[in-house]
Write an enzyme that holds these catalytic residues in place. Structure first.
Site: not given
Length: 290
Positions: A136-137, A218, A221, A246
């Site tokens: 996702c990162c 984010c 997170c 990340c």
């Protein structure tokens, strides 16, 4: 401290919780400010248009933006909008323009890549495994970072040695592993010194810092930390991996490697803790912190 700028600096805002809790002017801070400014000047001379500030919009990066604007350095200011940032974070963009007369260039992930990732893995993929979180990162951060740094020879970050054990050896100027220089002018600053600068020069900052969030990423997170926890304990708190990165600042990860899911191994080092005192304990208890 050089005060060459003629910008119409706004009156200092009322002190927030973070300023009240953490700001402490140290005997070394004046010299650290001048040293940070000199690093920015030297980087600007060395790299010119090849230099960019990569701002997370966290308090350290806001201090750097203030130093750049106050000294009228022609350094581009950029940030990543992952599509998952807090509204409070995004609200800093117009505040920077209003305060400093500088536009922040925003880099976003490729929309189709995000849509495909979410369709395949779901909105909560980051909670299911470190590999999916890093993927996702990769989509939301690493790929747009690669575009941000394309054609650049150096970038400025708000990294500090005190932020985590993994960052304990952050250099003021180092190779980023991809042939660029990474400049971290506040590497030796303490948390108290960062907030002392914010207080003295009325630097705009994310109000989430007032809610025990020293490191803000984010929204899914990021959480508040408890008294005495590491600065980055509120990032990916469900993971056991102590690195808490990340990929943007992992030495084994290049900004060009958007899908690299490797994590940096962390050796024994002194763990950086948030500055705490009686006021922190009282406020944390009131906020339901342990």
């Amino acid at each position: 401290m050089s005060e060459a700028s003629s910008l119409p600096w706004a009156a200092a805002p009322a002190a927030g919780d973070a300023i009240g809790l953490y700001a402490q002017w140290t005997p070394a801070l004046n010299a650290k400010i001048e040293a940070a400014l000199q690093r920015l000047r030297d980087a600007n001379i060395a790299h010119g248009d090849g230099l960019v500030q990569s701002s997370s919009l966290g308090v350290e990066d806001m201090v750097i933006t203030d130093l750049i604007a106050r000294s009228q350095l022609p350094i581009a200011i950029t940030t990543l909008d992952t599509g998952k940032l807090h509204p409070e974070t995004l609200a800093l963009l117009p505040r920077i323009t209003e305060r400093y007369g500088r536009e922040v260039e925003v880099f976003k992930p490729v929309a189709e890549a995000v849509i495909q990732f979410v369709a395949r893995e779901g909105e909560d993929a980051m909670y299911r495994s470190i590999e999916l979180r890093k993927a996702c990162c990769g989509v939301r951060k690493m790929e747009p970072l690669g575009r941000m740094l394309k054609g650049r020879t150096a970038w400025i970050t708000g990294l500090r040695r005190e932020q985590s054990g993994a960052r304990g050896d952050v250099a003021f100027d180092e190779d980023d592993g991809n042939g660029r220089r990474k400049i971290s002018p506040l590497a030796d600053w303490t948390w108290a010194e960062v907030w002392a600068y914010v207080e003295k020069y009325a630097v705009p900052y994310n109000p989430l810092h007032d809610q025990f969030m020293p490191s803000i990423g984010c929204a899914p997170c990021t959480r508040a930390i408890a008294v005495g926890e590491d600065f980055r304990a509120g990032r990916w708190w469900w993971e056991n991996d102590g690195t808490k990165e990340c990929g943007l600042h992992s030495k084994t990860d290049s900004p060009a490697q958007a899908d690299d899911s490797r994590s940096e191994a962390v050796g024994d080092s002194v763990s950086a803790k948030a500055h705490v005192g009686a006021a922190d304990v009282k406020a944390a208890n009131a906020a339901g912190q342990s």
